[in-house]
Design an enzyme around this catalytic site. Structure first.
Site: not given
Length: 271
Positions: A11, A13, A39, A112, A152, A154, A250-251
C-alpha cells in the site's frame, strides 16, 4: 518444471507521493517479478511509469472514479494471459478496489479492502464489502482453484498482529466482527502465507499510524497487509516476509516467494 517468483504487496498511500520518496529507486532494483500496489490515489494518465517500464515491468491499473482516492495497480515482469478489472460490484468497482491477472492456471488478485476508520457509514460498507467479497471468492475458487490474493485487508487478524490489542479492541480494523470474518476466510481454504512461515513471530507489522510520528520508530504497528493463497498452492510456498526497512508510505511491503510454472517466464518483456 517450475522456478520461483517473488510477489510483493504494498500500500503506497498515493503513488505520486511514494515516487517522490524514492519508490522508483526501489522498483529499479527489481525486488520481485510481480508487485501489487494499493491506494494509488491516481488516474493511469497521471502516473509516471517510465521507471517501472525501464525495470522491465508491464503496468496495469484500476483507478477509482473519484480522483485522488483508492485505486490499485500491478507491475509485472511476466505478461498475464488475461486482465480483469474489478469484481462486478458497482460500489467496489467505482472505488477501484480489485484488479486480477491470470497466469496460466493461477489467478492473481490485488485488492484494497475498505477502511471503516472515517465513520459508521464506511464501517457498515466495509462489512457489506466483506460479505460480498467472501461470496465472490467462494465462487471464484471453483473456477480457479489456484489463487494468490494480495492486498491491504485493513484488518489485524489476531492479537499477535497488533501492538496494543487491548487498547484497540474497539478500533476499526480490530473489531470482533472483522476478526471473525478473517477467521471464516482462513477457515474456508486460504493460507496466511506470512503466518504459515512465521507462526509465532510477534512484533511484525506492515502499517504504522501517521498521526503519531514516533510509532514507526517504536514499532507500534498493525499487520493488515497480507498475501493469502488457496490450499492447492500451499505446497508451493517457499518464503514469506515483511520488509519494514522499505519506507515510502505508512505501510511497508510484504512478499511471498512461490514456486511458479516455468512456461510463464518466457513472456517477460524485453528490456
Amino acid at each position: 518444471m517450475s522456478s520461483s517468483i517473488r510477489i510483493f504487496s504494498y500500500n503506497v498511500n498515493g503513488i505520486r507521493s511514494a515516487l517522490k520518496k524514492g519508490l522508483a529507486d526501489w522498483i529499479a532494483t527489481s525486488p520481485g517479478e510481480i508487485i501489487c500496489l494499493q491506494e494509488t490515489k491516481a488516474q493511469p494518465e497521471d502516473i509516471d511509469t517510465s521507471a517501472f517500464e525501464k525495470a522491465g515491468y508491464n503496468c496495469y491499473w484500476f483507478s477509482a472514479q473519484k480522483k485522488g482516492y483508492s485505486g490499485v495497480g500491478i507491475l509485472t515482469q511476466i505478461k498475464p494471459d488475461q486482465v480483469f478489472h474489478g469484481n462486478g460490484f458497482p460500489q467496489s468497482d467505482a472505488e477501484g478496489r480489485v484488479l486480477q491477472l491470470q497466469f496460466g492456471d493461477i489467478l492473481l488478485i490485488n485488492a484494497y479492502y475498505p477502511s471503516g476508520t472515517s465513520g459508521e457509514e464506511r464501517q457498515q460498507y466495509k462489512y457489506q464489502w466483506l460479505d460480498e467479497w467472501f461470496e465472490y471468492l467462494e465462487k471464484l475458487k471453483k473456477q480457479y482453484p489456484k489463487i494468490i490474493l494480495c492486498g491491504d485487508y485493513n484488518i489485524a487478524h489476531k492479537e499477535i498482529d497488533i501492538h496494543d490489542p487491548k487498547g484497540n479492541k474497539n478500533s476499526s480494523g480490530f473489531l470482533p466482527e472483522e476478526r471473525a470474518w478473517m477467521d471464516k476466510f482462513f477457515a474456508s481454504g486460504w493460507i496466511d502465507t506470512f503466518r504459515y512461515m512465521h507462526p509465532h513471530e510477534a512484533h511484525r507489522y506492515s502499517w504504522w499510524s501517521m498521526r503519531f510520528p514516533t510509532v514507526r520508530q517504536q514499532n507500534k504497528g498493525w499487520r493488515i497487509d497480507y498475501i493469502a493463497v488457496t490450499e492447492p498452492l500451499k505446497s508451493s510456498i517457499i518464503d514469506a516476509d515483511i520488509l519494514p526497512q522499505v519506507q515510502h508510505s505508512d505501510h511497508c511491503p510484504v512478499y511471498l516467494e512461490l514456486k511458479f510454472p516455468l512456461k510463464t517466464q518466457d513472456s517477460r518483456p524485453k528490456k
